[in-house]
Design a protein around this motif. Structure first.
Motif, PDB file in Angstrom:
ATOM      1  N   GLU A 178       0.639  -1.313   0.113  1.00  0.00           N
ATOM      2  CA  GLU A 178       0.044  -0.028  -0.144  1.00  0.00           C
ATOM      3  C   GLU A 178       0.777   1.270  -0.142  1.00  0.00           C
ATOM      4  O   GLU A 178       1.973   1.308   0.483  1.00  0.00           O
ATOM      5  CB  GLU A 178      -0.880  -0.059   1.390  1.00  0.00           C
ATOM      6  N   THR A 179       0.346   2.302  -0.798  1.00  0.00           N
ATOM      7  CA  THR A 179       1.056   3.679  -0.600  1.00  0.00           C
ATOM      8  C   THR A 179       0.838   4.344   0.743  1.00  0.00           C
ATOM      9  O   THR A 179      -0.083   3.735   1.734  1.00  0.00           O
ATOM     10  CB  THR A 179       0.359   4.489  -1.718  1.00  0.00           C
ATOM     11  N   GLU A 202      -0.723   6.875   1.216  1.00  0.00           N
ATOM     12  CA  GLU A 202      -2.171   7.351   1.195  1.00  0.00           C
ATOM     13  C   GLU A 202      -3.162   6.599   1.561  1.00  0.00           C
ATOM     14  O   GLU A 202      -3.863   6.453   2.284  1.00  0.00           O
ATOM     15  CB  GLU A 202      -2.512   8.057  -0.049  1.00  0.00           C
ATOM     16  N   GLN A 203      -2.853   5.265   0.979  1.00  0.00           N
ATOM     17  CA  GLN A 203      -3.771   4.055   0.876  1.00  0.00           C
ATOM     18  C   GLN A 203      -3.609   3.663   2.506  1.00  0.00           C
ATOM     19  O   GLN A 203      -4.648   3.179   2.956  1.00  0.00           O
ATOM     20  CB  GLN A 203      -3.412   2.737   0.168  1.00  0.00           C
ATOM     21  N   ALA A 245      -2.907   5.351   5.200  1.00  0.00           N
ATOM     22  CA  ALA A 245      -3.244   6.337   5.823  1.00  0.00           C
ATOM     23  C   ALA A 245      -4.945   6.315   6.028  1.00  0.00           C
ATOM     24  O   ALA A 245      -5.535   6.371   7.033  1.00  0.00           O
ATOM     25  CB  ALA A 245      -2.992   7.765   5.647  1.00  0.00           C
ATOM     26  N   LYS A 246      -5.461   6.141   4.934  1.00  0.00           N
ATOM     27  CA  LYS A 246      -6.888   5.997   4.767  1.00  0.00           C
ATOM     28  C   LYS A 246      -7.481   4.943   5.754  1.00  0.00           C
ATOM     29  O   LYS A 246      -8.543   5.085   6.145  1.00  0.00           O
ATOM     30  CB  LYS A 246      -7.392   5.768   3.167  1.00  0.00           C
ATOM     31  N   GLY A 273      -3.774  10.777   7.683  1.00  0.00           N
ATOM     32  CA  GLY A 273      -3.127  11.519   6.437  1.00  0.00           C
ATOM     33  C   GLY A 273      -1.972  10.803   6.462  1.00  0.00           C
ATOM     34  O   GLY A 273      -1.232  10.521   6.996  1.00  0.00           O
ATOM     35  N   LYS A 274      -1.605  10.978   5.068  1.00  0.00           N
ATOM     36  CA  LYS A 274      -0.113  10.768   4.608  1.00  0.00           C
ATOM     37  C   LYS A 274       1.117  11.306   5.179  1.00  0.00           C
ATOM     38  O   LYS A 274       1.853  10.625   5.359  1.00  0.00           O
ATOM     39  CB  LYS A 274      -0.099  11.127   3.131  1.00  0.00           C
ATOM     40  N   SER A 275       0.990  12.631   5.737  1.00  0.00           N
ATOM     41  CA  SER A 275       1.771  13.357   6.594  1.00  0.00           C
ATOM     42  C   SER A 275       2.109  12.778   7.940  1.00  0.00           C
ATOM     43  O   SER A 275       3.264  12.514   8.421  1.00  0.00           O
ATOM     44  CB  SER A 275       1.591  14.765   6.537  1.00  0.00           C
ATOM     45  N   SER A 315       4.026   9.613   7.159  1.00  0.00           N
ATOM     46  CA  SER A 315       5.557   9.757   7.020  1.00  0.00           C
ATOM     47  C   SER A 315       6.181  10.098   8.136  1.00  0.00           C
ATOM     48  O   SER A 315       7.284   9.575   8.081  1.00  0.00           O
ATOM     49  CB  SER A 315       5.655  10.939   5.871  1.00  0.00           C
TER      50      SER A 315
END
Length: 206
Positions: free
Chosen positions: A21-22, A24-25, A27-28, A33-35, A38
């Protein structure tokens, strides 16, 4: 034990990557959130308890698995925990020897990580090393074994025979006591003790 943010971050990243998963995926799935992902993965921040539990569930592991230190540091902390208990068990005084302590931490770390090549550690394979009490038991066994054999070192022929005969001597009294407690006939107990004493004498003559 304190959480190592870098170690935790790498474990979170491993879970995400293994799930393919990325950020973003991932985090969802966590309602985040993506941040944030990270920052967690880089060790700049740590998730709250609720999110940490969700991450552990996604990875199929326990939160304890995520937050525990790396193996070497974990073993070191457990050894030092026992070192503080010298007043409870005098055998822990072995840990005052820096070389013994260093070698103990390395040996137990190798056992947990499956890198031990010593045949005497074979019986530890397959144990649940996730549980601290299991690791503590291994550490205690190593300390007790060292304490029990210290006076016989080096294990040359003379000291080896001394060690074995003393072990047999202690064992035969334990055996006699246990058999007596279990209502074994006195005649049979005496015969067994005599056989052990004969074995002890035979070894002394080697």
């Amino acid at each position: 034990m304190d959480i190592d943010k870098k170690v935790l971050g790498q474990r979170i990243k491993n879970i995400r990557v293994n799930r393919q998963e990325t950020m973003e995926q991932f985090a969802k799935k966590l309602n985040s959130g993506k941040s944030n992902v990270s920052k967690w993965e880089s060790g700049k921040n740590v998730p709250n308890d609720i999110t940490l539990k969700k991450i552990a569930e996604l990875g199929g592991v326990s939160t304890h698995h995520l937050t525990r230190p790396e193996t070497h540091e974990r073993v070191k902390q457990l050894v030092e925990k026992l070192e503080e208990d010298t007043n409870v068990d005098k055998r822990y005084k072995e840990l005052y020897d820096i070389n013994f302590k260093y070698n103990l931490i390395k040996e137990v770390t190798d056992i947990i990580e499956g890198q031990s090549t010593d045949s005497k550690n074979e019986h530890y394979k397959g144990m649940n090393f996730d549980a601290d009490n299991v690791v503590l038991e291994i550490i205690r066994n190593k300390i007790y074994d060292s304490d029990k054999t210290q006076k016989y070192k080096p294990f040359n022929k003379r000291n080896t025979i001394w060690f074995v005969t003393e072990q047999i001597n202690a064992m035969k009294y334990d055996i006699a006591r246990i058999l007596k407690d279990n209502n074994v006939s006195e005649e049979l107990i005496n015969n067994i003790v005599d056989e052990l004493s004969q074995t002890q004498s035979n070894i002394e003559e080697l």
